[in-house]
Design a protein around this motif. Structure first.
Motif, mmCIF file in Angstrom:
data_model
loop_
_atom_site.group_PDB
_atom_site.id
_atom_site.type_symbol
_atom_site.label_atom_id
_atom_site.label_comp_id
_atom_site.label_asym_id
_atom_site.label_seq_id
_atom_site.Cartn_x
_atom_site.Cartn_y
_atom_site.Cartn_z
ATOM 1 N N TYR A 151 0.806 -1.204 0.000
ATOM 2 C CA TYR A 151 0.000 0.000 0.000
ATOM 3 C C TYR A 151 0.844 1.260 0.000
ATOM 4 O O TYR A 151 0.473 2.267 -0.606
ATOM 5 N N GLY A 152 1.995 1.187 0.674
ATOM 6 C CA GLY A 152 2.895 2.334 0.627
ATOM 7 C C GLY A 152 3.317 2.619 -0.808
ATOM 8 O O GLY A 152 3.253 3.761 -1.276
ATOM 9 N N LEU A 153 3.697 1.571 -1.533
ATOM 10 C CA LEU A 153 4.095 1.755 -2.926
ATOM 11 C C LEU A 153 2.933 2.239 -3.778
ATOM 12 O O LEU A 153 3.109 3.085 -4.663
ATOM 13 N N LYS A 154 1.754 1.667 -3.494
ATOM 14 C CA LYS A 154 0.574 2.097 -4.260
ATOM 15 C C LYS A 154 0.358 3.587 -4.120
ATOM 16 O O LYS A 154 0.047 4.292 -5.078
ATOM 17 N N ARG A 155 0.513 4.080 -2.888
ATOM 18 C CA ARG A 155 0.302 5.493 -2.652
ATOM 19 C C ARG A 155 1.371 6.334 -3.337
ATOM 20 O O ARG A 155 1.083 7.401 -3.885
ATOM 21 N N GLN A 156 2.606 5.838 -3.346
ATOM 22 C CA GLN A 156 3.665 6.572 -4.039
ATOM 23 C C GLN A 156 3.376 6.644 -5.540
ATOM 24 O O GLN A 156 3.533 7.692 -6.167
ATOM 25 N N LEU A 157 2.929 5.517 -6.106
ATOM 26 C CA LEU A 157 2.619 5.534 -7.539
ATOM 27 C C LEU A 157 1.436 6.454 -7.820
ATOM 28 O O LEU A 157 1.394 7.151 -8.839
ATOM 29 N N LEU A 158 0.475 6.447 -6.895
ATOM 30 C CA LEU A 158 -0.660 7.358 -7.035
ATOM 31 C C LEU A 158 -0.181 8.798 -7.041
ATOM 32 O O LEU A 158 -0.588 9.618 -7.883
ATOM 33 N N PHE A 159 0.732 9.110 -6.114
ATOM 34 C CA PHE A 159 1.290 10.459 -6.057
ATOM 35 C C PHE A 159 2.004 10.806 -7.365
ATOM 36 O O PHE A 159 1.791 11.882 -7.935
ATOM 37 N N LEU A 160 2.835 9.871 -7.839
ATOM 38 C CA LEU A 160 3.552 10.120 -9.100
ATOM 39 C C LEU A 160 2.574 10.348 -10.239
ATOM 40 O O LEU A 160 2.760 11.233 -11.077
ATOM 41 N N HIS A 161 1.526 9.532 -10.278
ATOM 42 C CA HIS A 161 0.531 9.698 -11.330
ATOM 43 C C HIS A 161 -0.085 11.098 -11.273
ATOM 44 O O HIS A 161 -0.256 11.752 -12.303
ATOM 45 N N LYS A 162 -0.417 11.544 -10.070
ATOM 46 C CA LYS A 162 -1.053 12.854 -9.920
ATOM 47 C C LYS A 162 -0.133 13.977 -10.396
ATOM 48 O O LYS A 162 -0.599 14.965 -10.952
ATOM 49 N N LEU A 214 4.260 7.214 -18.243
ATOM 50 C CA LEU A 214 2.906 6.887 -17.804
ATOM 51 C C LEU A 214 2.611 5.408 -18.009
ATOM 52 O O LEU A 214 1.968 4.771 -17.166
ATOM 53 N N ASP A 215 3.069 4.860 -19.131
ATOM 54 C CA ASP A 215 2.900 3.428 -19.366
ATOM 55 C C ASP A 215 3.544 2.621 -18.245
ATOM 56 O O ASP A 215 2.949 1.673 -17.711
ATOM 57 N N THR A 216 4.787 2.987 -17.908
ATOM 58 C CA THR A 216 5.502 2.270 -16.862
ATOM 59 C C THR A 216 4.765 2.387 -15.532
ATOM 60 O O THR A 216 4.569 1.392 -14.815
ATOM 61 N N LEU A 217 4.340 3.600 -15.227
ATOM 62 C CA LEU A 217 3.557 3.827 -14.016
ATOM 63 C C LEU A 217 2.343 2.898 -13.969
ATOM 64 O O LEU A 217 2.076 2.249 -12.957
ATOM 65 N N GLU A 218 1.645 2.826 -15.087
ATOM 66 C CA GLU A 218 0.432 2.026 -15.165
ATOM 67 C C GLU A 218 0.764 0.551 -14.938
ATOM 68 O O GLU A 218 0.065 -0.160 -14.203
ATOM 69 N N THR A 219 1.842 0.092 -15.586
ATOM 70 C CA THR A 219 2.251 -1.302 -15.434
ATOM 71 C C THR A 219 2.563 -1.602 -13.974
ATOM 72 O O THR A 219 2.114 -2.631 -13.432
ATOM 73 N N LEU A 220 3.313 -0.715 -13.330
ATOM 74 C CA LEU A 220 3.658 -0.954 -11.931
ATOM 75 C C LEU A 220 2.399 -0.990 -11.066
ATOM 76 O O LEU A 220 2.274 -1.836 -10.169
ATOM 77 N N ARG A 221 1.453 -0.104 -11.344
ATOM 78 C CA ARG A 221 0.222 -0.100 -10.558
ATOM 79 C C ARG A 221 -0.556 -1.396 -10.727
ATOM 80 O O ARG A 221 -1.081 -1.949 -9.755
ATOM 81 N N GLU A 222 -0.625 -1.873 -11.961
ATOM 82 C CA GLU A 222 -1.375 -3.122 -12.163
ATOM 83 C C GLU A 222 -0.649 -4.303 -11.517
ATOM 84 O O GLU A 222 -1.280 -5.234 -11.019
ATOM 85 N N MET A 223 0.706 -4.269 -11.529
ATOM 86 C CA MET A 223 1.454 -5.318 -10.847
ATOM 87 C C MET A 223 1.126 -5.333 -9.351
ATOM 88 O O MET A 223 0.933 -6.392 -8.761
ATOM 89 N N LEU A 224 1.054 -4.153 -8.764
ATOM 90 C CA LEU A 224 0.736 -4.076 -7.334
ATOM 91 C C LEU A 224 -0.661 -4.612 -7.045
ATOM 92 O O LEU A 224 -0.865 -5.334 -6.066
ATOM 93 N N SER A 225 -1.631 -4.265 -7.895
ATOM 94 C CA SER A 225 -2.990 -4.782 -7.708
ATOM 95 C C SER A 225 -2.985 -6.302 -7.747
ATOM 96 O O SER A 225 -3.590 -6.970 -6.910
ATOM 97 N N GLY A 226 -2.295 -6.845 -8.726
ATOM 98 C CA GLY A 226 -2.205 -8.294 -8.837
ATOM 99 C C GLY A 226 -1.575 -8.904 -7.598
ATOM 100 O O GLY A 226 -2.034 -9.943 -7.105
ATOM 101 N N MET A 227 -0.557 -8.235 -7.054
ATOM 102 C CA MET A 227 0.105 -8.758 -5.869
ATOM 103 C C MET A 227 -0.832 -8.804 -4.673
ATOM 104 O O MET A 227 -0.806 -9.739 -3.874
ATOM 105 N N LEU A 228 -1.677 -7.798 -4.561
ATOM 106 C CA LEU A 228 -2.648 -7.801 -3.463
ATOM 107 C C LEU A 228 -3.612 -8.973 -3.585
ATOM 108 O O LEU A 228 -3.932 -9.626 -2.590
#
Lengths: 354, 354, 354, 354, 354
Positions: free
Chosen positions: D215-226, D265-279
């Motif tokens: 979740y910490g990483l998810k929030r960081q990626l969310l911040f980067l996306h914003k 942005l593509d990379t960001l998106e990929t990392l976010r989807e990887m995190l979702s899958g991990m959860l």
């Protein structure tokens, strides 16, 4: 589900074939007519339809209201008198139409759903309303199931000397649409009340029945969304329309009506999100209660299993068990058991299970 | 999954290479032809294709229907007679086309899927239909797997003196599309029936088989969505098209057809959301039942573990256990056990576990 | 993850600096060349690059294929001969480009990914392909990792007297793109096979390994989506392009190719939704099995806990336990135990736990 | 969360009021200046700001870099010298700006975030960078917290005789933006490393700490996306801009930069989807382990509960229990217990619980 | 939910009928007026409304502020003096309006919501503000519930000789909107504080109350999103508007305001995603704790069930149990029990359950 049912009756027929697909064929078709201009107002039921009711280009506004769609002759009459396209007549009869507005030059065809909430069964009843707006007339077709929602408009026509009387049939169209949209507000309010009731239930005593009630409401809101979303588009297209049948002075009223429809959709959306949240709360409370149940079980088992083992141990029948002969053996075991039970309770306290 | 299979057969071939990719190569290719105008109607099967069937610019409408795509010569014949582009011929054979409409100036090419629900296996069968609309002709190509869906249109052509006969091949195109869209309604209705059956099952006795049935239906609706969504676009593009092959009088019929396709998609969407809701109900009922099971276990364990401990306690063999010798020791323990059991029951009652 | 790695090598360098970022620097750079027009066809490898291979405005089509990107001199040669912008050369070397098409007036630059599925590791390998389309030439750059995918196109050039030979390099561009898109179909088919295998496993014997396999496939489909989605845009932009480098006769082929890309995306989407559904089935089957396990436990505990208590009760050592002395005490307890066990079984039967 | 904090300091002030909202007011404001054209290059820190640094219309490019925003006088100086609007000055100081580009005719204002990953705390630090591009100058404002990221650009300006020196300040703008976007790649790479570490942990030994890390990483990626999403828009608008301040030769570089931002942005998106899958994997593995635990419990209970009952049964003290006196009673019970235990094990084997 | 309630009061009334739908009819309607130009400033409450306050075309700016909407006469006065359309007057009274801006040529009507967070109940209170901008006047209508938010603007008008005084009523409009948008920042900050508190609670000691608090916040953010999203559209439309009532010099301020609204929405979005993440953490921690509880139970049961069986075994009363007579029988059983318990502990250690 009923809307899914009907369409297949017509599969394979030529388009324009008139078949009534409504639920209630029993009721007779009633036609009544209001003629008004700034100074006059005439109302009367229409008995026979042997000649066309409205003359082209005559001054004043004529509003013909048709209740009940079982008499196909009535429709054919309107079709031939006002040049209404067979496909429009077919749509009027096919009571599973998606709300839409179509401009046919000489007239504007609007079809939409009126809804009401049945007090007893808590089900949403819907009825199709078709409106044909001409240059000096408006013909409204109702399925005739649920009482007359247009009574309020008739009252306004009678009482008020003001705007509605002074203007053309396009403002009458607005008035009818406005009444129908207001009914959506009424139904949403009743649903909101029920949602609040279920919310209280959810906190006090959630059961599977609560979940089913939530899903029932979800489906009703889904249904409302499906019928209201295109209605919003209809109002939006009317407001933007450069149709010559809609005067500039009326557009401002239609814009106001459009704001109302956006508000209805906002409310719908809010209610849907509230229901989703309630389901999540339900699930989290169910898993919480499971946790509680398991804790009780574990505490009981963890305390009594060792104790039972000790009691069983000194119930063994070995010849040589010295403790059994000790004078303080029995009290010592008693103290041991108390210690174990107390230690477990302290452990669970520390783990916050108690 | 079958649609994923086929494409790779062609990997690496030059575009325009004619290969039939359908499932059933066995059936022979049958060609029949209907010629009609307002006064005449001729129907006959076509034996040999040694000369072009339709003359350019001849009056009246010619409808050539081809069933079965295994005979590549037939296709080459149509290609050379009517100047149909090799890529179009390739598309007609490649029975995994996405529905689309493409205007080639001289003719309009429409490809779409016809569906039916196999009664026994409850599987959706689909068949590709290609339509080539020329100025005075329409050629329809069917895979020829599932019976002839166009019989209804032939009947209308025969019986009716009205519109379809009096107008061009573009209205015939509408008639064929209309029949195909109506079949989607039929299939959706059957699926809706099955969804209602499963819904009852879900409340009475949900099993893993219920979940699998829900997923089976979900996949079927997904499939329907995939084939129908582009079909909606096809109809939408036809209705908007300024193609010279579609006359203004036909546009109104195509708009009506477009309304039907939107309704099909609405129904599809409703069914999909119903299925999602059912899955949620299933999961929440499973976790509810787990809760119930655990409650029974916990109640039993919580009552009998202390009792068993007490019984074990007085089964110990210590020499010195004064209680064993008391005259009322045995009834006292009996009362103690009853008290514990009763207390537990009261506790569970208060916690609403009973 | 590899695509995330590479970019930082270049952080801070001036744009246009040529650095090869591919995985395999070992392989030598091979250049070969095909010249063709309707009558001639010449093929030969290119040894030295001391002069420009293609003359501006010369008739016929020249196709230069470069395999392996480790020799930066080769790239500089093409840069100076054909006026290719340094940023384009940089992009050709940077093998983590997003698929795109850019029109530079004199030439059109297209970059995309070719994929293949490694049979053993079941991993998707991708290779960047850059295409530079000039007025009478096409230069293709491959990373040179995975064998030569363009062999099929060379074969078509050799055999066929038809279209490809008669037309310009834009149709050659289409042919190369077509081969690459077809490879996506092949890979998707192989993935579909694996998904079906996992589906069977899911019903027979689901394990955590199954979930990990599902997630592995999900990630592969995600990767394919990421590289294919912009490719679709590339083809769409080519088909719409009013670039003078693409002739009108080619557009129809590009439109056909575009239909293929839409189909690839459809298939991708279907596979992704199938995987999502499989995960839901997995989770619901896990919670179902938990329910089963708990039922077994509860049934056993509910039957044997009371019985054990009764046995423990009559194992107590009280002096005065009248039942112990009754002649039928033992059989009575036996019957009592049977009754309790039977009653529990009936209760569970009624609750459908058995 | 810090970005939410700051804005309320200013609530109610007139727009254009200069207040520094950055975190670190301590650091002094440093100004330095680089002047260059194709032949010359001058660099020096700027001590006093008593007169305007750059003359309008002078040849060559002047780059003024301001580090630290605590000295409001410096800003007022630039405001009055170059006619920068008070609202722009306010934005430069308000270090919680959303990235944006605004064309004010005489100058172009670009504001964006530069990021870095703190090695120790693994937190993302961000700093606001404002760029004012004039006809012959570029002024850059940094908060001055995290070292000087523009050193690389200064090095390129010094060494290289090529493009950057020969062209206007718009290419300098590109160079600065390019350096900043490259830093996003660096941070994403570091995050990708951490995601892979957590992935290994997830398979070996998942704990609640793993979930919190995800979740910490998810929030960081969310911040980067914003912060990155509007930056992409900024670059996109620059590339499309017909601003006279950006020359045609620069647009091609900006387009290249735009491709980079899409890749980020593509990379960001990929990392976010990887995190979702991990959860999802985490949750499914947790419920799997619960299943395992319950199986062990159930197996133990199912085997030992009947055995304990049998042992308890023959521990009863009834006078008349014939079995107790049988010579083979004890071995018979032993065999019975073995049979029951064995039968259970076979049953569990068949159910695949073992 | 309150916003859902109100609309039905009006169902069926003619549009333009004035009914106040606010919550607090008690408070009197207060009108005060500020007149200003660059040199003068006059302020005074308005007692009677017998004549029109503002002359058309008079120089300077007049700002009339109306607090409390219970006195319908006041509204009618403004309606007749400034030619405000009855539908606008109706909207001003209907305090459940969706934020919108409408240009009526002579005047511009803006309606929006002002919010505040009640310190005690932690509920969001909202109040409708209507603004009517004319050529030389601005009339603001507040419900008058929550104190006067415009005091800050009055202060700026009094003190400052600068921009606001020198310019037209459109900059005053901006100032009022700016104050209102700033209040959203204040409320979001307070909500962010509460979210951080709950986050700490979530890690320390999560309960069902935590979930309900999360859902409460979610609903508040949903409410804010619903009222703020159209406000953003309002500001966006003002900034783009070619209305003659908004001068070019003001547009730059409105663009700045628009940036603020985008930031508010960004913050809202961030807070919403944080809450979603918190719910997931809660659920995963609940299922983790269930796992822990079950492990404790299983460990206890797995150790003590075999031990209890052994103890029970040697408590059997068989005549012939040789072990009972062995001299080392008792210690041997003791060692056996220790071995079993130790073995189980080692097994659990290896399975990482301990």
């Amino acid at each position: 589900m009923t809307s899914i049912r009907k369409r297949s009756k017509k599969a394979g027929l030529a388009p324009g074939t008139l078949i009534h697909m409504g639920r209630d064929k029993a009721g007779a078709t009633r036609v009544d007519m209001v003629f008004y201009d700034e100074t006059h107002l005439e109302k009367h039921p229409v008995g026979t339809l042997d000649q066309c009711l409205i003359k082209k280009g005559a001054p004043g506004v004529t509003w013909v209201n048709v209740e009940g769609l079982s008499d196909l002759e009535v429709l054919r009459h309107f079709g031939s008198c006002y040049g209404i396209h067979p496909l429009v007549l077919e749509d009027i009869l096919a009571t599973d139409q998606r709300p839409k507005a179509a401009d046919y030059g000489e007239y504007l065809y609007v079809v939409l759903k009126m809804i009401a909430l049945d007090e007893e069964s808590a089900e949403i009843k819907s009825e199709q309303v078709s409106l044909v707006l001409g240059r000096n007339y408006l013909i409204s077709f109702q399925e005739g199931l649920e009482g007359d929602v247009f009574e309020q408009v008739r009252a306004r026509l009678a009482n008020e000397k003001a705007r509605l009387r002074a203007m053309g049939p396009d403002l009458l169209l607005h008035a009818l649409l406005d009444v129908i949209v207001d009914h959506y507000f009424l139904v949403l309010e009743q649903l909101a009340d029920r949602i609040e009731d279920i919310e209280d239930e959810l906190i006090d005593n959630p059961t599977t029945a609560t979940v089913q009630a939530i899903y029932g409401l979800k489906r009703q809101l889904l249904f409302l969304h499906k019928v209201f979303w295109p209605l919003r588009e209809v109002v939006s297209s009317l407001q933007r329309r450069d149709s010559q049948l809609i005067q500039d002075t009326t557009v401002i009223y239609l814009r106001d009506l459009y704001d109302h429809t956006v508000q209805v959709l906002d409310t719908l959306e809010t209610l849907r999100e509230m229901l989703s949240g309630m389901l999540d709360i339900y699930l989290s409370s169910v898993s919480n209660r499971l946790n509680e149940v398991m804790k009780v079980l574990t505490i009981i088992a963890t305390i009594f299993m060792p104790l039972s083992f000790i009691a069983g141990w000194y119930g063994m029948n070995f010849k040589a068990m010295p403790e059994l002969d000790w004078p303080y053996g029995y009290p010592a075991v008693f103290v041991l058991c108390l210690t174990i039970a107390g230690g477990m309770l302290v452990y669970f306290k520390k783990k916050r299970w108690l």
